[in-house]
Design a protein around this motif. Structure first.
Motif, PDB file in Angstrom:
ATOM      1  N   ILE A 190     -21.917   1.401 -24.211  1.00 51.14           N
ATOM      2  CA  ILE A 190     -23.137   2.030 -24.739  1.00 51.14           C
ATOM      3  C   ILE A 190     -23.510   1.411 -26.088  1.00 51.14           C
ATOM      4  O   ILE A 190     -24.683   1.103 -26.350  1.00 51.14           O
ATOM      5  CB  ILE A 190     -22.932   3.551 -24.881  1.00 51.14           C
ATOM      6  CG1 ILE A 190     -22.734   4.206 -23.505  1.00 51.14           C
ATOM      7  CG2 ILE A 190     -24.120   4.184 -25.596  1.00 51.14           C
ATOM      8  CD1 ILE A 190     -23.885   4.023 -22.560  1.00 51.14           C
ATOM      9  N   ALA A 191     -22.529   1.203 -26.953  1.00 48.36           N
ATOM     10  CA  ALA A 191     -22.812   0.667 -28.284  1.00 48.36           C
ATOM     11  C   ALA A 191     -23.408  -0.737 -28.214  1.00 48.36           C
ATOM     12  O   ALA A 191     -24.322  -1.071 -28.982  1.00 48.36           O
ATOM     13  CB  ALA A 191     -21.527   0.656 -29.117  1.00 48.36           C
ATOM     14  N   LEU A 192     -22.921  -1.555 -27.298  1.00 41.67           N
ATOM     15  CA  LEU A 192     -23.340  -2.951 -27.245  1.00 41.67           C
ATOM     16  C   LEU A 192     -24.577  -3.195 -26.387  1.00 41.67           C
ATOM     17  O   LEU A 192     -25.294  -4.170 -26.611  1.00 41.67           O
ATOM     18  CB  LEU A 192     -22.182  -3.820 -26.731  1.00 41.67           C
ATOM     19  CG  LEU A 192     -20.924  -3.862 -27.601  1.00 41.67           C
ATOM     20  CD1 LEU A 192     -19.871  -4.759 -26.954  1.00 41.67           C
ATOM     21  CD2 LEU A 192     -21.247  -4.352 -29.013  1.00 41.67           C
ATOM     22  N   THR A 193     -24.810  -2.357 -25.400  1.00 40.62           N
ATOM     23  CA  THR A 193     -25.863  -2.673 -24.425  1.00 40.62           C
ATOM     24  C   THR A 193     -27.073  -1.758 -24.474  1.00 40.62           C
ATOM     25  O   THR A 193     -28.160  -2.160 -24.044  1.00 40.62           O
ATOM     26  CB  THR A 193     -25.291  -2.634 -22.993  1.00 40.62           C
ATOM     27  OG1 THR A 193     -24.871  -1.289 -22.672  1.00 40.62           O
ATOM     28  CG2 THR A 193     -24.095  -3.559 -22.855  1.00 40.62           C
ATOM     29  N   LEU A 194     -26.922  -0.536 -24.964  1.00 42.68           N
ATOM     30  CA  LEU A 194     -28.040   0.412 -24.904  1.00 42.68           C
ATOM     31  C   LEU A 194     -29.002   0.148 -26.061  1.00 42.68           C
ATOM     32  O   LEU A 194     -28.620   0.189 -27.232  1.00 42.68           O
ATOM     33  CB  LEU A 194     -27.519   1.849 -24.971  1.00 42.68           C
ATOM     34  CG  LEU A 194     -28.591   2.948 -24.877  1.00 42.68           C
ATOM     35  CD1 LEU A 194     -29.357   2.859 -23.556  1.00 42.68           C
ATOM     36  CD2 LEU A 194     -27.942   4.331 -25.017  1.00 42.68           C
ATOM     37  N   LYS A 195     -30.253  -0.136 -25.704  1.00 41.50           N
ATOM     38  CA  LYS A 195     -31.281  -0.391 -26.700  1.00 41.50           C
ATOM     39  C   LYS A 195     -32.354   0.688 -26.570  1.00 41.50           C
ATOM     40  O   LYS A 195     -33.150   0.691 -25.639  1.00 41.50           O
ATOM     41  CB  LYS A 195     -31.909  -1.775 -26.501  1.00 41.50           C
ATOM     42  CG  LYS A 195     -30.903  -2.927 -26.457  1.00 41.50           C
ATOM     43  CD  LYS A 195     -30.148  -3.075 -27.762  1.00 41.50           C
ATOM     44  CE  LYS A 195     -29.165  -4.250 -27.692  1.00 41.50           C
ATOM     45  NZ  LYS A 195     -28.361  -4.357 -28.917  1.00 41.50           N
ATOM     46  N   LEU A 196     -32.349   1.627 -27.501  1.00 41.71           N
ATOM     47  CA  LEU A 196     -33.350   2.683 -27.534  1.00 41.71           C
ATOM     48  C   LEU A 196     -33.935   2.748 -28.940  1.00 41.71           C
ATOM     49  O   LEU A 196     -33.228   2.481 -29.924  1.00 41.71           O
ATOM     50  CB  LEU A 196     -32.735   4.046 -27.181  1.00 41.71           C
ATOM     51  CG  LEU A 196     -32.300   4.280 -25.733  1.00 41.71           C
ATOM     52  CD1 LEU A 196     -31.641   5.652 -25.612  1.00 41.71           C
ATOM     53  CD2 LEU A 196     -33.487   4.192 -24.793  1.00 41.71           C
ATOM     54  N   PRO A 197     -35.208   3.131 -29.064  1.00 41.86           N
ATOM     55  CA  PRO A 197     -35.799   3.266 -30.394  1.00 41.86           C
ATOM     56  C   PRO A 197     -35.184   4.433 -31.137  1.00 41.86           C
ATOM     57  O   PRO A 197     -34.769   5.415 -30.537  1.00 41.86           O
ATOM     58  CB  PRO A 197     -37.290   3.526 -30.089  1.00 41.86           C
ATOM     59  CG  PRO A 197     -37.287   4.111 -28.722  1.00 41.86           C
ATOM     60  CD  PRO A 197     -36.170   3.438 -27.995  1.00 41.86           C
ATOM     61  N   ARG A 198     -35.096   4.306 -32.447  1.00 40.33           N
ATOM     62  CA  ARG A 198     -34.571   5.396 -33.256  1.00 40.33           C
ATOM     63  C   ARG A 198     -35.671   6.412 -33.522  1.00 40.33           C
ATOM     64  O   ARG A 198     -36.796   6.072 -33.818  1.00 40.33           O
ATOM     65  CB  ARG A 198     -34.032   4.872 -34.591  1.00 40.33           C
ATOM     66  CG  ARG A 198     -32.792   3.997 -34.440  1.00 40.33           C
ATOM     67  CD  ARG A 198     -32.235   3.623 -35.801  1.00 40.33           C
ATOM     68  NE  ARG A 198     -31.017   2.837 -35.678  1.00 40.33           N
ATOM     69  CZ  ARG A 198     -30.314   2.393 -36.714  1.00 40.33           C
ATOM     70  NH1 ARG A 198     -30.731   2.663 -37.947  1.00 40.33           N
ATOM     71  NH2 ARG A 198     -29.226   1.689 -36.527  1.00 40.33           N
ATOM     72  N   HIS A 199     -35.284   7.685 -33.423  1.00 45.00           N
ATOM     73  CA  HIS A 199     -36.214   8.766 -33.723  1.00 45.00           C
ATOM     74  C   HIS A 199     -35.783   9.417 -35.030  1.00 45.00           C
ATOM     75  O   HIS A 199     -34.608   9.644 -35.265  1.00 45.00           O
ATOM     76  CB  HIS A 199     -36.171   9.834 -32.627  1.00 45.00           C
ATOM     77  CG  HIS A 199     -36.697   9.353 -31.306  1.00 45.00           C
ATOM     78  ND1 HIS A 199     -37.913   9.720 -30.822  1.00 45.00           N
ATOM     79  CD2 HIS A 199     -36.146   8.537 -30.373  1.00 45.00           C
ATOM     80  CE1 HIS A 199     -38.097   9.153 -29.633  1.00 45.00           C
ATOM     81  NE2 HIS A 199     -37.032   8.445 -29.345  1.00 45.00           N
ATOM     82  N   ARG A 200     -36.739   9.728 -35.842  1.00 47.65           N
ATOM     83  CA  ARG A 200     -36.436  10.527 -37.032  1.00 47.65           C
ATOM     84  C   ARG A 200     -37.647  11.406 -37.309  1.00 47.65           C
ATOM     85  O   ARG A 200     -38.311  11.290 -38.334  1.00 47.65           O
ATOM     86  CB  ARG A 200     -36.123   9.626 -38.225  1.00 47.65           C
ATOM     87  CG  ARG A 200     -35.608  10.399 -39.445  1.00 47.65           C
ATOM     88  CD  ARG A 200     -34.330  11.159 -39.144  1.00 47.65           C
ATOM     89  NE  ARG A 200     -33.955  12.038 -40.238  1.00 47.65           N
ATOM     90  CZ  ARG A 200     -32.955  12.888 -40.198  1.00 47.65           C
ATOM     91  NH1 ARG A 200     -32.238  13.007 -39.089  1.00 47.65           N
ATOM     92  NH2 ARG A 200     -32.659  13.636 -41.235  1.00 47.65           N
TER      93      ARG A 200
END
Length: 526
Positions: A190-200
């Protein structure tokens, strides 16, 4: 936000991206589901080492309670702040709880650490499903959710088998330590492959809604877990838990109608499909968990199988469920049509239950396996479609809440099923043996007792005439349970006809992009 961070409409690229991430998501689901069942076969050994038989049920209850209460919270927080870091946090918390549980030196410590495990597990299932909802459009989602449904069935059936093997060959502590390498792999993937936009997003946190939802969930789980076991159904404790749960649910509705950013948006329940499919999911969990709990007992006491052998005889059912789930997902992806599966799946499930009402003390292992194959095929057609329809019925900004609500209701349905059918089984068994066995033997089989007489090894040591009475009572109790499951499955089948085949979104729309999700949130100071 860069264009690369946005979901794209190009199916080939998206499929490759998802296939890279998918093993991590499937491992997370495997961990959450496996630890719900793997501990059962290790419990006699644990109790033998620590003592504390009176508190044994809390080893399971602590995990289920923590996971159920935290599931809706992970769904909502993921919608607000983004899912990747929250999902990794859940995996890490689960691994900490697993390591601590394996190293526990007392029953009290084990119960506490199982609660920590459950708090992590609550984010694994909903996180995986919601992440998939972020990466893939509903039209493409079916095939991937088919893999996840297959993992769920694998872990549900394989948990007791793996737990027994690890306990026999190593030590009960490995029922927890086995999570560490699997969880580490999931975390790295998950750390290396998952690309999701950050929400804040800056939102007003719905603390009152969180408190009421947690109170209602805790009350319902304890109501169904303790009712008829720790306390009588008409005891002040159980009646009080029921009242607290109802009042909390009423208060939740009142609070959520006014909340700026509700933890459980009531707008979701204005969609007919969302309501219908979640009721079907609740009834599915009700029938599945309530019935499957007692099949191993029949296999071991009546058919004389060992725990390992009974687990192996569930493999045909698992394969049927996996095959049907994957086939349904592939069909949905190709055609975009899904209404047929809750209908056909519900019908096959009823057929399987009717067949299982015909079990007897003379039913062969092959015949039992065939009945379970039919039952598994019905489950396979239902399991992933309910999540798919629930997600498709919600706007993208609520995909986490939609996923957690579906998971939450299925879990609560399972808890209710185990409680109700456990009472039915115990009452029928007691009625079958009372007056036919010596009083001191029959006392082990009454509904309010400890159930010590249901130890397969102890039943095998009884004189033949006594053993025949007990096996007949167990069979009678089991078939009665399946008779009771049929009306609930029939209601789910009838509701399936009211599912409206809303077209699945074939590609991310403007509304469903992460940017639009962030813009949709209420901007207010925390």
């Amino acid at each position: 936000m860069s264009q690369a961070e946005r979901p794209t409409a190009a199916p080939p690229k998206m499929r490759r991206e998802v296939l890279i991430v998918l093993p991590g998501l499937m491992l997370a689901i495997l961990l959450a589901m496996l630890d719900n069942t793997i501990i059962g076969t290790a419990m006699p050994t644990i109790v033998g080492e620590f003592g504390g038989y009176a508190h044994m049920s809390w080893v399971v209850t602590a995990y289920i309670l923590a996971a159920t209460v935290s599931t809706p919270l992970y769904g909502k927080l993921g919608d607000i702040y983004g899912r990747k870091r929250l999902f990794m946090f859940a995996i890490g918390l689960f691994l900490i709880g697993s390591a601590a549980s394996g190293a526990a030196q007392s029953m009290a410590q084990l119960i506490a650490f199982r609660g920590v495990q459950g708090l992590g597990a609550g984010g694994l299932m909903v996180g995986a499903m919601a992440i998939l909802g972020d990466l893939v459009s509903p039209r493409e989602r079916g095939r991937y959710q088919g893999f996840m449904a297959a993992v769920m069935m694998l872990s549900t059936i394989g948990g007791p088998l793996v737990g027994g093997f690890l306990t026999d060959q190593f030590t009960w502590r490995w029922a927890f330590y086995i999570n560490l390498p699997l969880g580490a792999i999931a975390l790295i993937v998950i750390a290396l492959t998952l690309k999701l936009p950050r929400h804040r997003a800056r939102v007003r946190i719905d603390y009152a809604g969180i408190a009421l939802l947690s109170l209602a969930a805790a009350g319902l789980v304890l109501f169904t877990t303790w009712g008829g076991t720790e306390y009588a159904w008409d005891s002040p404790q159980i009646i009080g838990l029921g009242m607290v749960s109802v009042l909390a649910l009423v208060g939740l509705v009142v609070v959520e109608r006014r909340a700026a950013e509700p933890v459980l948006p009531l707008r979701l329940f204005t969609d007919r499909n969302f309501v219908v499919i979640n009721v079907i999911g609740f009834l599915q969990g009700f029938a599945m968990m309530g019935a499957m709990t007692f099949i191993p007992m029949y296999q071991q006491i009546v058919q004389g199988q060992t725990p390992t052998e009974s687990g192996l005889w569930f493999i045909p059912m698992m394969l049927a469920a996996m095959t049907c789930s994957l086939a349904a997902g592939s069909y949905v992806t190709r055609t975009g049509r899904y209404k047929i599966f809750p209908i056909v799946g519900g019908a096959i499930l009823i057929v399987g239950m009717v067949l299982l009402t015909g079990l007897s003390v003379d039913t062969s292992l092959i015949q039992t396996a065939i009945y379970l194959v039919v039952f598994g095929a019905g489950l396979g057609l239902l399991m992933q479609i309910t999540m798919l329809v629930a997600q498709n019925s919600a706007p993208q900004r609520d995909i986490g809440v939609a996923s957690s609500t579906a998971t939450f209701l299925r879990n609560i349905g399972g808890s209710f099923g185990v409680a109700l059918f456990g009472a039915v089984f115990a009452d029928r068994l007691a009625a079958s043996v009372q007056g036919r066995l010596p009083a001191e033997i029959a006392a082990n089989f009454n509904g309010g007792g400890e159930g010590a007489g249901l130890d397969p090894e102890k039943v095998a040591l009884l004189p033949e005439w006594m053993r025949a009475i007990v096996t007949g009572g167990v069979t009678d109790g089991l078939t009665t349970v399946f008779v009771w499951t049929i009306p609930f499955a029939a209601v789910a089948f009838l509701l399936a006809w009211f599912v409206k085949e809303v077209p699945l979104r074939g590609s991310p729309s403007a509304e469903s992009t992460p940017a639009a999700v962030e813009d949709a949130h209420v901007k207010a100071p925390v």
